[in-house]
Design a protein around this motif. Structure first.
Motif, PDB file in Angstrom:
ATOM      1  N   HIS A  23       0.812  -1.217   0.000  1.00 34.94           N
ATOM      2  CA  HIS A  23       0.000   0.000   0.000  1.00 34.94           C
ATOM      3  C   HIS A  23       0.846   1.268   0.000  1.00 34.94           C
ATOM      4  O   HIS A  23       0.325   2.352   0.232  1.00 34.94           O
ATOM      5  N   GLY A  25       3.377   1.967   2.044  1.00 34.54           N
ATOM      6  CA  GLY A  25       3.908   2.320   3.360  1.00 34.54           C
ATOM      7  C   GLY A  25       5.341   1.869   3.517  1.00 34.54           C
ATOM      8  O   GLY A  25       5.879   1.126   2.691  1.00 34.54           O
ATOM      9  N   THR A  46       2.869   5.964   3.042  1.00 35.30           N
ATOM     10  CA  THR A  46       1.421   6.145   3.061  1.00 35.30           C
ATOM     11  C   THR A  46       0.785   5.758   4.389  1.00 35.30           C
ATOM     12  O   THR A  46      -0.402   6.008   4.592  1.00 35.30           O
ATOM     13  N   CYS A  47       1.577   5.174   5.315  1.00 35.25           N
ATOM     14  CA  CYS A  47       1.045   4.910   6.661  1.00 35.25           C
ATOM     15  C   CYS A  47       0.738   6.234   7.366  1.00 35.25           C
ATOM     16  O   CYS A  47      -0.145   6.304   8.206  1.00 35.25           O
ATOM     17  N   SER A  48       1.485   7.273   6.983  1.00 40.78           N
ATOM     18  CA  SER A  48       1.266   8.593   7.547  1.00 40.78           C
ATOM     19  C   SER A  48      -0.103   9.111   7.122  1.00 40.78           C
ATOM     20  O   SER A  48      -0.392   9.232   5.949  1.00 40.78           O
ATOM     21  N   CYS A  50      -2.867   7.542   7.358  1.00 41.06           N
ATOM     22  CA  CYS A  50      -3.783   6.456   7.005  1.00 41.06           C
ATOM     23  C   CYS A  50      -4.739   6.189   8.159  1.00 41.06           C
ATOM     24  O   CYS A  50      -4.329   6.121   9.318  1.00 41.06           O
ATOM     25  N   GLY A  51      -6.000   6.016   7.840  1.00 40.14           N
ATOM     26  CA  GLY A  51      -7.024   5.800   8.854  1.00 40.14           C
ATOM     27  C   GLY A  51      -6.891   4.495   9.623  1.00 40.14           C
ATOM     28  O   GLY A  51      -7.444   4.368  10.708  1.00 40.14           O
ATOM     29  N   SER A  53      -3.744   3.088  10.283  1.00 40.57           N
ATOM     30  CA  SER A  53      -2.363   2.920  10.753  1.00 40.57           C
ATOM     31  C   SER A  53      -2.319   2.510  12.221  1.00 40.57           C
ATOM     32  O   SER A  53      -1.428   1.759  12.617  1.00 40.57           O
ATOM     33  N   THR A  56      -2.812  -1.199  12.285  1.00 39.35           N
ATOM     34  CA  THR A  56      -1.568  -1.843  11.873  1.00 39.35           C
ATOM     35  C   THR A  56      -0.571  -1.834  13.021  1.00 39.35           C
ATOM     36  O   THR A  56       0.061  -2.851  13.307  1.00 39.35           O
ATOM     37  N   SER A  80       2.933  11.719  11.335  1.00 39.50           N
ATOM     38  CA  SER A  80       1.762  12.271  10.674  1.00 39.50           C
ATOM     39  C   SER A  80       2.115  13.069   9.433  1.00 39.50           C
ATOM     40  O   SER A  80       1.231  13.492   8.716  1.00 39.50           O
TER      41      SER A  80
END
Length: 107
Positions: A23, A25, A46-48, A50-51, A53, A56, A80
Motif C-alpha cells: 500500500h 507504506g 502512506t502509513c502517515s 492512514c485511517g 495505521s 496496523t 503524521s
C-alpha cells in the motif's frame, strides 16, 4: 552465527506485514534491544495519515510480543507528515521520517 534481534524483526516485518509495502507504506526497526526486550518500529510513507495505521500498529505490537520471546515492550511510531528522504532498508522500507505530535501512537 545468529542474526541480531533487529535483523530478525526486519525479516519478520517483510514476511508478516507485506500489506504495508503493497500500500506504499514503509517500516524500519529503529531499536531492538535483546537485553531489555524493547523494540521501536517506525511506519512511514502512506502509513502517515492512514485511517487504519493505528490498527496496523496494534497488530505489529501484538504479533511481535507473541512471536519473539525476548521482546517485552513494543513501540510503533506513526509519523503524521510522511516519509522525507530516499534512504531505505531491505524491501524498500525505512527512510528518514519527518515527525509531528499527533496522538498517543504518533510522534
Amino acid at each position: 552465527m545468529s542474526d541480531s534481534l533487529a535483523d530478525r524483526i526486519e525479516t519478520w516485518m517483510v514476511g508478516q506485514m507485506p500489506i504495508i509495502r503493497m500500500h506504499g507504506g514503509t517500516s524500519v526497526v529503529r531499536e531492538a534491544d535483546p537485553e531489555t526486550g524493547e523494540v521501536v518500529v517506525e511506519l512511514g510513507g502512506t502509513c502517515s495519515g492512514c485511517g487504519i495505521s493505528n490498527v496496523t500498529a496494534t497488530n505489529i505490537k501484538r504479533d511481535l510480543l507473541a512471536d519473539f520471546e525476548e521482546v517485552t515492550d513494543v513501540t510503533v511510531r506513526v509519523p503524521s507528515t510522511g516519509d522525507q528522504g530516499a534512504s531505505t532498508v531491505e524491501g524498500g522500507r525505512g527512510g528518514e521520517l519527518q515527525h509531528e505530535t499527533d496522538a498517543a501512537d504518533h510522534f
